[in-house]
Design a protein around this motif. Structure first.
Motif, PDB file in Angstrom:
ATOM      1  N   SER A  92      11.557 -13.124  34.482  1.00 49.86           N
ATOM      2  CA  SER A  92      12.019 -14.244  33.557  1.00 49.86           C
ATOM      3  C   SER A  92      12.698 -13.867  32.185  1.00 49.86           C
ATOM      4  O   SER A  92      12.330 -12.526  31.974  1.00 49.86           O
ATOM      5  N   ASP A  93      13.349 -14.648  31.389  1.00 50.20           N
ATOM      6  CA  ASP A  93      13.732 -14.246  30.148  1.00 50.20           C
ATOM      7  C   ASP A  93      13.013 -15.526  29.060  1.00 50.20           C
ATOM      8  O   ASP A  93      13.271 -16.392  29.181  1.00 50.20           O
ATOM      9  N   TRP A  94      12.231 -15.137  28.471  1.00 49.67           N
ATOM     10  CA  TRP A  94      11.439 -15.749  27.680  1.00 49.67           C
ATOM     11  C   TRP A  94      12.117 -16.445  26.704  1.00 49.67           C
ATOM     12  O   TRP A  94      12.827 -15.900  25.765  1.00 49.67           O
TER      13      TRP A  94
ATOM     14  N   SER B 149      12.144 -20.995  28.728  1.00 47.44           N
ATOM     15  CA  SER B 149      12.532 -19.848  29.442  1.00 47.44           C
ATOM     16  C   SER B 149      13.545 -20.115  30.508  1.00 47.44           C
ATOM     17  O   SER B 149      13.521 -21.006  31.114  1.00 47.44           O
ATOM     18  N   LEU B 150      13.838 -18.968  31.143  1.00 49.96           N
ATOM     19  CA  LEU B 150      14.662 -18.789  32.549  1.00 49.96           C
ATOM     20  C   LEU B 150      14.224 -17.854  33.398  1.00 49.96           C
ATOM     21  O   LEU B 150      13.456 -16.872  33.105  1.00 49.96           O
ATOM     22  N   SER B 151      14.019 -18.690  34.524  1.00 48.95           N
ATOM     23  CA  SER B 151      13.463 -17.755  35.862  1.00 48.95           C
ATOM     24  C   SER B 151      14.652 -17.358  36.856  1.00 48.95           C
ATOM     25  O   SER B 151      15.489 -18.143  37.013  1.00 48.95           O
TER      26      SER B 151
ATOM     27  N   SER C  87       4.397 -17.815  26.068  1.00 53.16           N
ATOM     28  CA  SER C  87       4.238 -16.263  25.879  1.00 53.16           C
ATOM     29  C   SER C  87       5.124 -15.638  26.979  1.00 53.16           C
ATOM     30  O   SER C  87       5.366 -16.439  27.982  1.00 53.16           O
ATOM     31  N   SER C  88       5.729 -14.525  26.828  1.00 56.04           N
ATOM     32  CA  SER C  88       6.436 -13.834  27.818  1.00 56.04           C
ATOM     33  C   SER C  88       5.860 -13.872  29.288  1.00 56.04           C
ATOM     34  O   SER C  88       5.971 -13.949  30.292  1.00 56.04           O
ATOM     35  N   ALA C  89       4.306 -13.551  29.312  1.00 53.27           N
ATOM     36  CA  ALA C  89       3.375 -13.565  30.418  1.00 53.27           C
ATOM     37  C   ALA C  89       3.494 -14.900  31.194  1.00 53.27           C
ATOM     38  O   ALA C  89       3.530 -15.020  32.280  1.00 53.27           O
ATOM     39  N   GLU C  90       3.270 -15.882  30.236  1.00 51.84           N
ATOM     40  CA  GLU C  90       3.059 -17.360  30.864  1.00 51.84           C
ATOM     41  C   GLU C  90       4.429 -17.431  31.788  1.00 51.84           C
ATOM     42  O   GLU C  90       4.850 -18.040  32.736  1.00 51.84           O
ATOM     43  N   ALA C  91       5.531 -17.129  30.950  1.00 54.74           N
ATOM     44  CA  ALA C  91       6.999 -17.538  31.642  1.00 54.74           C
ATOM     45  C   ALA C  91       7.286 -16.552  32.891  1.00 54.74           C
ATOM     46  O   ALA C  91       7.739 -17.025  33.818  1.00 54.74           O
ATOM     47  N   GLU C  92       6.685 -15.298  32.877  1.00 52.58           N
ATOM     48  CA  GLU C  92       6.810 -14.427  34.023  1.00 52.58           C
ATOM     49  C   GLU C  92       5.868 -15.285  35.149  1.00 52.58           C
ATOM     50  O   GLU C  92       6.193 -15.103  36.334  1.00 52.58           O
TER      51      GLU C  92
ATOM     52  N   ILE D 218      19.240  -9.434  37.081  1.00 52.06           N
ATOM     53  CA  ILE D 218      20.743  -9.795  37.204  1.00 52.06           C
ATOM     54  C   ILE D 218      20.795 -11.182  37.196  1.00 52.06           C
ATOM     55  O   ILE D 218      21.976 -11.733  36.846  1.00 52.06           O
ATOM     56  N   PHE D 219      19.706 -12.014  37.566  1.00 50.57           N
ATOM     57  CA  PHE D 219      19.714 -13.498  37.486  1.00 50.57           C
ATOM     58  C   PHE D 219      19.315 -14.092  36.312  1.00 50.57           C
ATOM     59  O   PHE D 219      19.428 -15.449  36.150  1.00 50.57           O
ATOM     60  N   ILE D 220      18.934 -13.584  35.233  1.00 52.09           N
ATOM     61  CA  ILE D 220      18.232 -14.034  33.885  1.00 52.09           C
ATOM     62  C   ILE D 220      19.118 -13.646  32.850  1.00 52.09           C
ATOM     63  O   ILE D 220      18.698 -14.336  31.605  1.00 52.09           O
ATOM     64  N   LYS D 221      19.843 -12.738  32.696  1.00 48.56           N
ATOM     65  CA  LYS D 221      20.534 -12.195  31.531  1.00 48.56           C
ATOM     66  C   LYS D 221      22.056 -11.753  31.711  1.00 48.56           C
ATOM     67  O   LYS D 221      22.256 -11.260  33.120  1.00 48.56           O
ATOM     68  N   SER D 222      22.977 -11.673  30.924  1.00 46.82           N
ATOM     69  CA  SER D 222      24.157 -10.889  31.049  1.00 46.82           C
ATOM     70  C   SER D 222      24.101  -9.509  30.848  1.00 46.82           C
ATOM     71  O   SER D 222      23.567  -9.135  29.582  1.00 46.82           O
ATOM     72  N   LEU D 223      24.504  -8.663  31.689  1.00 53.52           N
ATOM     73  CA  LEU D 223      24.270  -7.159  31.681  1.00 53.52           C
ATOM     74  C   LEU D 223      25.448  -6.408  31.486  1.00 53.52           C
ATOM     75  O   LEU D 223      26.568  -6.918  31.608  1.00 53.52           O
TER      76      LEU D 223
END
Length: 291
Positions: A139-141, A150-152, A176-181, A265-270
């Motif tokens: 995920s991206d928090w 956030s994005l899953s 939090s990022s942990a919650e999003a993950e 690769i599914f949650i951000k531009s790399l």
């Protein structure tokens, strides 16, 4: 009813058979998209979307031809059926269907230029398959600049072949990022549960525990800790769902380094190097190009 012989082409999806397995691609459909966009002579792009883009905050001139944007993005959505490398780009671009702006249109044309460099790409359903499921989630928090949702992103393999993937914005804001993950972990657990039932309906037993890879130590700790802390009460339903799956032996979560997380690769531009690395791990390639 007619027997049309071995499947070769259906609804834009081309099927090539070999001893290695079934290769699914949409080469002709891709070339049609490039031609319709009048980009056959354009310079190809090495990856679909530039890093650190600000498309959610685009303030450029609204497009006068909304139908052109909607048609092109709609075609990209269908192309993503055999192209997991397009999942993130399509997710971002499809959010602007109501009022696309000039920045959104330029980003869409960049995706088409990426297609020009990868028109023959597709996925291989490998014949050397042990029929075991394997999941990756990330995920991206607070990635959405407007809603801070956030994005899953998650990916499921059957043996060595990718069979299910998704990029989706979470329904509520995670604190939090942990919650999003953890929400991403719950989402892929639901998918794995459904896929296991689907395989069973096809006569395929799956007695082994499904490996699930996550790069968040905090989310893994929550999943394995039977005690609810005050900070985790607001995600109690997801906690019970994932823990029940672990207790019943459906999934076995484990940690993976962030730079080896395939779902990234599914949650951000790399950047190109990391994008190409993850793409090779996904099994997306053009078998007709010598390596």
């Amino acid at each position: 009813m007619k027997d049309l012989g071995p499947l070769k082409y259906f609804l834009g999806i081309e099927v090539a058979r070999s001893s290695a397995g079934l290769f699914l691609s949409q080469g002709k459909y891709t070339l049609d998209i490039i031609s319709e966009s009048d980009l056959l002579g354009a310079k190809p792009s090495g990856f679909p979307m530039e890093q650190n883009h600000k498309l959610g905050l685009a303030s450029g001139v609204p497009l006068s031809d909304l139908e052109q944007y909607r048609r092109l993005v709609g075609r990209l959505i269908y192309l993503a059926v055999t192209r997991p490398d397009l999942a993130y780009s399509v997710h971002i671009l499809s959010q602007f269907m109501q009022e696309p702006r000039s920045e959104n249109w330029k980003a869409t044309l960049r995706v088409v230029r990426y297609l020009k460099a990868t028109s023959g790409h597709g996925i291989l359903l490998n014949s050397d398959c042990d029929l075991n499921l394997q999941g990756w989630c990330d995920s991206d928090w607070a990635t959405c600049p407007l809603t801070r949702r956030s994005l899953s992103g998650w990916l499921v393999f059957l043996g060595k072949s990718p069979i299910s993937w998704k990029t989706k914005k979470q329904h509520i804001v995670s604190t939090s990022s942990a919650e999003a993950e953890y929400r991403s972990m719950a989402a892929i657990t639901c998918e794995l549960k459904w896929l296991k039932a689907l395989l069973l309906s096809l006569g395929v037993q799956h007695p082994k525990t499904i490996k699930l890879f996550c790069d968040s130590e905090s989310a893994l700790h929550i999943a394995k800790n039977p005690i609810f802390h005050e900070q985790t009460k607001h995600i109690k339903v997801d906690c019970h769902f994932v823990r029940d799956a672990i207790t019943k032996g459906l999934i076995s979560p484990s940690h993976v380094p962030t730079n080896s997380q395939l779902a990234d690769i599914f949650i951000k531009s790399l950047g190109k190097s990391q994008f190409d690395y993850l793409l090779s791990k996904l099994g997306v390639s053009n078998p007709h190009v010598p390596t």
